[in-house]
Design a protein around this motif. Sequence first.
Motif, short mmCIF file in Angstrom:
data_model
loop_
_atom_site.label_atom_id
_atom_site.label_comp_id
_atom_site.label_asym_id
_atom_site.label_seq_id
_atom_site.Cartn_x
_atom_site.Cartn_y
_atom_site.Cartn_z
N THR A 1 47.02 39.80 42.43
CA THR A 1 46.30 41.03 42.10
C THR A 1 44.79 40.78 42.02
O THR A 1 44.00 41.66 42.35
CB THR A 1 46.80 41.61 40.76
OG1 THR A 1 46.75 40.60 39.75
CG2 THR A 1 48.22 42.11 40.90
N SER B 1 41.51 50.85 34.72
CA SER B 1 42.73 50.12 34.31
C SER B 1 44.01 50.76 34.87
O SER B 1 45.09 50.16 34.78
CB SER B 1 42.82 50.06 32.78
OG SER B 1 42.88 51.37 32.23
N THR B 2 43.89 51.97 35.44
CA THR B 2 45.08 52.61 36.02
C THR B 2 45.27 52.27 37.49
O THR B 2 46.11 52.88 38.17
CB THR B 2 45.01 54.15 35.86
OG1 THR B 2 43.86 54.65 36.56
CG2 THR B 2 44.92 54.54 34.40
N SER B 3 44.51 51.30 38.03
CA SER B 3 44.76 50.81 39.38
C SER B 3 46.21 50.35 39.46
O SER B 3 46.72 49.72 38.54
CB SER B 3 43.83 49.65 39.71
OG SER B 3 42.48 50.06 39.67
N TYR B 4 46.88 50.63 40.57
CA TYR B 4 48.32 50.40 40.61
C TYR B 4 48.82 50.03 42.00
O TYR B 4 48.12 50.16 43.00
CB TYR B 4 49.06 51.65 40.14
CG TYR B 4 48.95 52.82 41.09
CD1 TYR B 4 49.89 53.03 42.11
CD2 TYR B 4 47.88 53.73 40.99
CE1 TYR B 4 49.78 54.09 43.00
CE2 TYR B 4 47.77 54.79 41.88
CZ TYR B 4 48.72 54.97 42.87
OH TYR B 4 48.59 56.02 43.75
N GLU C 1 52.58 50.66 44.27
CA GLU C 1 53.86 51.37 44.26
C GLU C 1 54.83 50.64 45.18
O GLU C 1 54.48 50.25 46.29
CB GLU C 1 53.69 52.81 44.74
CG GLU C 1 54.99 53.61 44.79
CD GLU C 1 54.79 55.00 45.33
OE1 GLU C 1 55.63 55.45 46.15
OE2 GLU C 1 53.78 55.64 44.95
N ILE D 1 56.07 52.27 40.01
CA ILE D 1 54.63 52.06 39.93
C ILE D 1 54.32 51.03 38.84
O ILE D 1 54.85 51.12 37.72
CB ILE D 1 53.90 53.39 39.64
CG1 ILE D 1 54.00 54.31 40.85
CG2 ILE D 1 52.44 53.15 39.28
CD1 ILE D 1 53.37 55.67 40.66
N LYS D 2 53.47 50.05 39.18
CA LYS D 2 53.04 49.05 38.21
C LYS D 2 51.51 48.94 38.27
O LYS D 2 50.91 49.08 39.33
CB LYS D 2 53.67 47.69 38.52
CG LYS D 2 55.18 47.66 38.35
CD LYS D 2 55.74 46.25 38.60
CE LYS D 2 57.25 46.21 38.43
NZ LYS D 2 57.80 44.86 38.68
N TYR D 3 50.91 48.69 37.10
CA TYR D 3 49.46 48.57 37.04
C TYR D 3 49.00 47.19 37.49
O TYR D 3 49.55 46.17 37.08
CB TYR D 3 48.96 48.84 35.62
CG TYR D 3 49.18 50.27 35.18
CD1 TYR D 3 48.64 51.33 35.90
CD2 TYR D 3 49.93 50.56 34.04
CE1 TYR D 3 48.84 52.64 35.50
CE2 TYR D 3 50.13 51.86 33.63
CZ TYR D 3 49.58 52.90 34.38
OH TYR D 3 49.78 54.20 33.99
N LEU D 4 47.98 47.16 38.33
CA LEU D 4 47.45 45.89 38.84
C LEU D 4 46.91 45.02 37.72
O LEU D 4 47.02 43.79 37.77
CB LEU D 4 46.34 46.16 39.86
CG LEU D 4 46.75 46.64 41.24
CD1 LEU D 4 45.52 47.05 42.04
CD2 LEU D 4 47.52 45.57 41.99
N LYS E 1 47.93 44.59 34.84
CA LYS E 1 48.92 44.09 33.88
C LYS E 1 49.90 43.10 34.51
O LYS E 1 50.93 42.78 33.91
CB LYS E 1 49.69 45.27 33.27
CG LYS E 1 48.82 46.14 32.37
CD LYS E 1 49.63 47.22 31.68
CE LYS E 1 48.75 48.03 30.74
NZ LYS E 1 49.52 49.08 30.02
N THR F 1 51.86 41.00 42.91
CA THR F 1 52.73 42.12 43.27
C THR F 1 54.14 41.59 43.52
O THR F 1 54.33 40.41 43.82
CB THR F 1 52.23 42.83 44.54
OG1 THR F 1 52.31 41.92 45.65
CG2 THR F 1 50.81 43.32 44.38
#
Length: 213
Positions: A24, A52-55, A57, A67-70, A72, A76
């Motif tokens: 990431t 912080s909502t970069s994600y 899918e 969907i996962k946040y980058l 966190k 990938t």
Amino acid sequence: MKKMLLLVLACSISALLLGQRYSTDGIIKKADSLLTASVGKDIFKAYFLLDSTSYFETKTIFHQAKIKYLTKTKRTNGKLHVISVRYNFYLALFNPHVTTSVVFDQYLHLQQPIETSYIPQFIWNRKENNFLVETDVLQMAKAKFVKKGIKPLDAALTYDSYRKLYLWTVTNIISEYKGYNDEISREVEFLEIDAINGKVLNYYPDALQGHIH
């Protein structure tokens, strides 16, 4: 033969589940680089922050989206569908800010052109801002409004992504009341003004805001 088929099947399922695995940090660095190439190093450093909502899918073997946040996770995982590295473009003059994205496909290829129309011309030209100030906008609104309000005029400077322009919106609250679940509804008149040239874009003398029954 059956063992071979089972092995192939197991490998196929594993590939679907694991998909492309990218760092990431590497994704964000690539997005930073592409955005910097589009806007310039000084503008990128001065006005952009990673959201912080970069994600990313992924799709499961049953074609369900996850969907996962980058920010966190370190890498990938899963069968990638899209990656969206989101940035907030900040101007000290107003709130809210403008959010933009650098979007990649599963192979980290840029999926759409990088949008920069929200950057005002004065920033490109390295000059002082030329937005109309709030006091001038309020005077324009007072001259236009015809009804007596129950509260001071409210002015907000925002970016309209559809019309690709910054505008002042001035609202005059004529009346307000509580509805179902104490939701506030208002009768207002409001004005939209081009933040650069002062042109009145829209005037709504009888508008409603809030929950409408």
